[in-house]
Design a protein around this motif. Structure first.
Motif, PDB file in Angstrom:
ATOM      1  N   TYR A  80       0.791  -1.231   0.000  1.00  0.00           N
ATOM      2  CA  TYR A  80       0.000   0.000   0.000  1.00  0.00           C
ATOM      3  C   TYR A  80       0.828   1.289   0.000  1.00  0.00           C
ATOM      4  O   TYR A  80       0.292   2.359  -0.269  1.00  0.00           O
ATOM      5  CB  TYR A  80      -0.932   0.008   1.212  1.00  0.00           C
ATOM      6  N   ILE A  81       2.113   1.204   0.335  1.00  0.00           N
ATOM      7  CA  ILE A  81       2.962   2.395   0.377  1.00  0.00           C
ATOM      8  C   ILE A  81       4.060   2.243  -0.671  1.00  0.00           C
ATOM      9  O   ILE A  81       4.937   1.377  -0.541  1.00  0.00           O
ATOM     10  CB  ILE A  81       3.582   2.597   1.776  1.00  0.00           C
ATOM     11  N   ASP A  82       4.023   3.061  -1.686  1.00  0.00           N
ATOM     12  CA  ASP A  82       4.918   2.890  -2.831  1.00  0.00           C
ATOM     13  C   ASP A  82       6.394   2.955  -2.442  1.00  0.00           C
ATOM     14  O   ASP A  82       7.217   2.205  -2.975  1.00  0.00           O
ATOM     15  CB  ASP A  82       4.624   3.967  -3.890  1.00  0.00           C
ATOM     16  N   TRP A  83       6.743   3.869  -1.519  1.00  0.00           N
ATOM     17  CA  TRP A  83       8.154   4.092  -1.224  1.00  0.00           C
ATOM     18  C   TRP A  83       8.698   3.167  -0.141  1.00  0.00           C
ATOM     19  O   TRP A  83       9.896   3.183   0.145  1.00  0.00           O
ATOM     20  CB  TRP A  83       8.377   5.547  -0.791  1.00  0.00           C
ATOM     21  N   TRP A  84       7.856   2.349   0.464  1.00  0.00           N
ATOM     22  CA  TRP A  84       8.326   1.488   1.561  1.00  0.00           C
ATOM     23  C   TRP A  84       9.396   0.507   1.070  1.00  0.00           C
ATOM     24  O   TRP A  84      10.424   0.295   1.730  1.00  0.00           O
ATOM     25  CB  TRP A  84       7.153   0.727   2.169  1.00  0.00           C
ATOM     26  N   ASP A  85       9.156  -0.078  -0.071  1.00  0.00           N
ATOM     27  CA  ASP A  85      10.111  -1.028  -0.646  1.00  0.00           C
ATOM     28  C   ASP A  85      11.441  -0.350  -0.945  1.00  0.00           C
ATOM     29  O   ASP A  85      12.509  -0.952  -0.788  1.00  0.00           O
ATOM     30  CB  ASP A  85       9.507  -1.638  -1.916  1.00  0.00           C
ATOM     31  N   HIS A  86      11.390   0.912  -1.376  1.00  0.00           N
ATOM     32  CA  HIS A  86      12.627   1.634  -1.681  1.00  0.00           C
ATOM     33  C   HIS A  86      13.454   1.845  -0.416  1.00  0.00           C
ATOM     34  O   HIS A  86      14.689   1.704  -0.431  1.00  0.00           O
ATOM     35  CB  HIS A  86      12.305   2.990  -2.318  1.00  0.00           C
ATOM     36  N   VAL A  87      12.777   2.199   0.669  1.00  0.00           N
ATOM     37  CA  VAL A  87      13.479   2.435   1.941  1.00  0.00           C
ATOM     38  C   VAL A  87      14.123   1.148   2.450  1.00  0.00           C
ATOM     39  O   VAL A  87      15.294   1.132   2.848  1.00  0.00           O
ATOM     40  CB  VAL A  87      12.517   3.009   2.994  1.00  0.00           C
TER      41      VAL A  87
END
Length: 205
Positions: A83-90
Motif C-alpha cells: 500500500y505504500i509505494d516508497w516502503w520497498d525503496h526504503v
C-alpha cells in the motif's frame, strides 16, 4: 553518542516489535508474516553472537542499523509493501547498506590480513557496488523462485515480487545504499575491520 547500552535498549524494543508482528501473523494465519518475522528476529541476535563467539568489536550503531533494517522489512510484510509505494525503496536501501558494510569489512580485513592481497581505494568503491548488486540480484532471484514455488503448490508467497520493473527499481535503490556506504559509511567500520583481522590471525595461529 552511541553506546552499547543504547544498542541494548533499542535492540530490545525492536525485538519486542518483531515479536508482536509474529503474533499478528499467527492471529491472521499469514505465513509470509510469520516466516519473515522469525528471520528478522534471528538477525537481531547476530551482533551479540559475533561479539561473544568471534570476539568481533562492532560499533553499537551497526547493531541498531541492522535491527532497524529487518524491523522495517517485517513491518512491510504486514501491508506497507502493498500500500505504500516508497516502503520497498526504503527497505532495499537500508538492507543494501548492511550488505555493503559486510562486503567492505570482509574485504578490508582480508586486505590487512594477507600481504598477498591489496585493494586500492578506487577498487573498493567499485567492489562495494558490485558486491551489493550481486547480493541484490541473488535476493531478486530468491523472491522470484519463492513466488513460482508458492504458485506451484497453491500457497501464499513468503517473499513479495512484483515483476521485472520492480526488480530494476529495487536494484537501483540497492546501488544507492551501496554508494552511501562507499562514500560516507566506512569510518564506523574501522574497529570492526581491525577485530576481524585479529580473528583471522587467531584462526591461523
Amino acid at each position: 553518542m552511541w553506546s552499547q547500552q543504547s544498542e541494548r535498549v533499542v535492540g530490545r524494543a525492536i525485538q519486542l516489535a518483531i515479536c508482536l508482528i509474529f503474533f499478528a501473523g499467527v492471529y491472521t494465519r499469514n505465513l509470509s508474516v510469520l516466516v519473515n518475522a522469525v528471520v528478522a528476529l534471528s538477525a537481531t541476535f547476530l551482533p551479540a553472537i559475533l561479539r561473544r563467539d568471534w570476539q568481533i568489536r562492532l560499533h553499537p550503531f551497526l547493531g541498531m542499523w541492522l535491527a532497524m533494517a529487518v524491523l522495517l522489512h517485517a513491518i512491510g510484510m504486514l501491508g506497507p509493501y502493498h500500500y505504500i509505494d516508497w516502503w520497498d525503496h526504503v527497505t532495499h536501501t537500508l538492507s543494501a547498506t548492511v550488505v555493503a558494510a559486510v562486503g567492505y569489512t570482509t574485504a578490508r580485513a582480508i586486505d590487512e590480513y594477507s600481504d598477498a592481497v591489496y585493494f586500492p581505494d578506487r577498487f573498493m568503491f567499485v567492489y562495494i557496488l558490485l558486491f551489493t548488486l550481486a547480493a541484490g540480484v541473488f535476493w531478486e532471484v530468491l523472491e522470484f523462485g519463492a513466488r513460482l514455488a508458492a504458485d506451484a503448490v497453491g500457497m501464499e508467497a513468503i517473499l513479495v515480487q512484483y515483476g521485472l520493473g520492480d526488480t530494476i527499481i529495487d536494484l537501483v535503490f540497492d546501488s544507492v545504499g551501496a554508494a552511501l556506504v562507499a562514500l560516507f559509511g566506512t569510518s564506523p567500520l574501522t574497529e570492526t575491520i581491525d577485530s576481524l583481522t585479529e580473528h583471522l590471525e587467531r584462526t591461523r595461529t
